[in-house]
Scaffold this motif. Structure first.
Motif, PDB file in Angstrom:
ATOM      1  N   GLY A 124      15.624  35.248  11.660  1.00  0.00           N
ATOM      2  CA  GLY A 124      15.596  35.707  10.487  1.00  0.00           C
ATOM      3  C   GLY A 124      14.096  35.996  10.012  1.00  0.00           C
ATOM      4  N   SER A 125      14.083  36.866   9.100  1.00  0.00           N
ATOM      5  CA  SER A 125      12.640  37.321   8.355  1.00  0.00           C
ATOM      6  C   SER A 125      13.157  37.982   7.121  1.00  0.00           C
ATOM      7  CB  SER A 125      11.904  38.064   9.417  1.00  0.00           C
ATOM      8  OG  SER A 125      10.805  38.310   8.898  1.00  0.00           O
ATOM      9  N   PHE A 126      12.081  38.314   6.117  1.00  0.00           N
ATOM     10  CA  PHE A 126      12.436  38.705   4.929  1.00  0.00           C
ATOM     11  C   PHE A 126      13.023  40.317   5.228  1.00  0.00           C
ATOM     12  CE2 PHE A 126       8.893  35.875   3.744  1.00  0.00           C
ATOM     13  CZ  PHE A 126       9.592  35.253   2.799  1.00  0.00           C
ATOM     14  N   PRO A 127      12.926  41.056   6.235  1.00  0.00           N
ATOM     15  CA  PRO A 127      13.637  42.349   6.160  1.00  0.00           C
ATOM     16  C   PRO A 127      15.045  42.187   6.361  1.00  0.00           C
ATOM     17  CG  PRO A 127      11.670  42.382   7.419  1.00  0.00           C
ATOM     18  CD  PRO A 127      11.638  41.044   7.083  1.00  0.00           C
ATOM     19  N   ASN A 128      15.712  40.962   7.018  1.00  0.00           N
ATOM     20  CA  ASN A 128      16.904  40.866   6.976  1.00  0.00           C
ATOM     21  C   ASN A 128      17.440  39.573   6.153  1.00  0.00           C
ATOM     22  OD1 ASN A 128      15.926  39.020   9.010  1.00  0.00           O
ATOM     23  ND2 ASN A 128      17.659  39.283  10.124  1.00  0.00           N
ATOM     24  N   LEU A 129      16.822  39.213   5.079  1.00  0.00           N
ATOM     25  CA  LEU A 129      17.031  38.098   4.455  1.00  0.00           C
ATOM     26  C   LEU A 129      18.661  37.926   3.724  1.00  0.00           C
ATOM     27  CD1 LEU A 129      16.301  35.318   2.665  1.00  0.00           C
ATOM     28  CD2 LEU A 129      15.256  36.981   0.877  1.00  0.00           C
ATOM     29  N   SER A 130      18.837  38.979   3.093  1.00  0.00           N
ATOM     30  CA  SER A 130      20.452  38.931   2.469  1.00  0.00           C
ATOM     31  C   SER A 130      21.381  38.609   3.600  1.00  0.00           C
ATOM     32  CB  SER A 130      20.506  40.121   1.596  1.00  0.00           C
ATOM     33  OG  SER A 130      19.484  40.064   0.366  1.00  0.00           O
ATOM     34  N   ALA A 131      21.172  39.435   4.627  1.00  0.00           N
ATOM     35  CA  ALA A 131      22.307  39.384   5.647  1.00  0.00           C
ATOM     36  C   ALA A 131      22.164  37.937   6.220  1.00  0.00           C
ATOM     37  CB  ALA A 131      21.985  40.320   6.949  1.00  0.00           C
ATOM     38  N   VAL A 132      21.150  37.283   6.386  1.00  0.00           N
ATOM     39  CA  VAL A 132      21.069  35.923   7.097  1.00  0.00           C
ATOM     40  C   VAL A 132      21.804  34.917   5.996  1.00  0.00           C
ATOM     41  CG1 VAL A 132      19.506  34.074   7.440  1.00  0.00           C
ATOM     42  CG2 VAL A 132      19.221  36.522   8.633  1.00  0.00           C
ATOM     43  N   CYS A 133      21.598  35.200   4.904  1.00  0.00           N
ATOM     44  CA  CYS A 133      22.045  34.096   3.840  1.00  0.00           C
ATOM     45  C   CYS A 133      23.616  34.462   3.716  1.00  0.00           C
ATOM     46  CB  CYS A 133      21.481  34.514   2.423  1.00  0.00           C
ATOM     47  SG  CYS A 133      19.699  33.860   2.143  1.00  0.00           S
ATOM     48  N   ASN A 134      24.129  35.601   3.731  1.00  0.00           N
ATOM     49  CA  ASN A 134      25.525  35.923   3.673  1.00  0.00           C
ATOM     50  C   ASN A 134      26.045  35.278   4.919  1.00  0.00           C
ATOM     51  OD1 ASN A 134      25.133  37.435   1.420  1.00  0.00           O
ATOM     52  ND2 ASN A 134      25.273  39.405   2.294  1.00  0.00           N
TER      53      ASN A 134
END
Length: 243
Positions: A124-134
């Motif tokens: 995870g990192s900021f560029p895939n923040l929403s996907a990681v949270c989902n």
């Protein structure tokens, strides 16, 4: 029904204090490994093979006819083809290809998590923040947010990302963890001025000296590469999943 737990590990040196066997471990290396992994997979890379050592990277690259890439101390490693910059992996270059990657901190922590029998490993990192949270909300499993730091030292950018995740998903988890509380408080305090705040960090100054400021700005920008890299043990590689 009991909620799953969430903990934040502030340094790889602390990882062995946590039980990973029933947990999803999120490997966080904002500057720059996990930002690069998400970007390469989002842009069409088939797989990313994270390896701990340089020689492993070279040998696996030859065996797979893959692109080899990596850095130590922020600089491209002699003997490898490319570096650890997200900008090096646009779709026009990486689509349909395989990347073998070794870095100072992130790939090292990933292998540590595997050695401690983590149930699932993602990055995870900021560029895939929403996907990681989902993804984490959908799994209903214990979560360990693993900060790669810098050579086992605490760093701000990884902890800040952990705080961003916690702020979005904590209602679905039991969070009795002071490092998680600190990470969330840090994120909330600096959410509005994140880019300015991150410019003060040691790692920013270290990498800025190599002319990598555009990389660093991208790495703290949300949702530019919204897939989840999921490690699959059967082929020892990270695969993209959409969430």
């Amino acid at each position: 029904m009991n909620k799953p737990t969430l903990h934040t590990v502030l340094s790889p040196r602390l990882l062995d204090l946590y039980n990973l066997e029933n947990a999803i471990v999120v490997i966080i290396d904002v500057f720059r490994a996990t930002s690069t992994i998400a970007t390469a997979l989002y842009n069409g890379a088939q797989f990313v093979y994270p390896v701990a050592g340089v020689q492993d990277c070279i040998e696996k690259g030859k065996a797979l006819n893959a692109i080899t890439a990596g850095e130590r101390d922020g600089k491209v490693i002699e003997g490898l083809q490319y570096g650890n910059s997200p900008a090096e992996y646009p779709a026009s270059f990486i689509k349909g290809k395989t990347l073998v990657l070794t870095t100072t901190n992130g790939t090292k922590l990933l292998h540590m998590a595997l050695e401690q029998k983590a149930a699932t490993v993602i990055t995870g990192s900021f560029p895939n923040l929403s996907a990681v949270c989902n993804y984490l909300k959908a799994q209903n499993k214990n979560v360990i947010l693993g900060c790669s730091g810098w050579k086992d030292l605490f760093n701000i950018e990884d902890t800040l990302f952990a705080g961003a995740v916690i702020s979005r998903i904590k209602s679905q988890f039991t969070v009795h963890c002071d490092s998680s509380l600190m990470a969330e408080n840090m994120y909330k305090l600096h959410q509005a001025d994140r880019l300015q705040y991150i410019r003060q960090t040691t790692h920013w100054h270290r990498l800025q000296a190599y002319g990598l400021e555009k990389d660093l700005e991208y790495c703290v920008t949300e949702d530019g590469a919204n897939i989840v890299p999921v490690y699959r043990p059967e082929n020892e590689a990270l695969h993209p999943e959409t969430w």
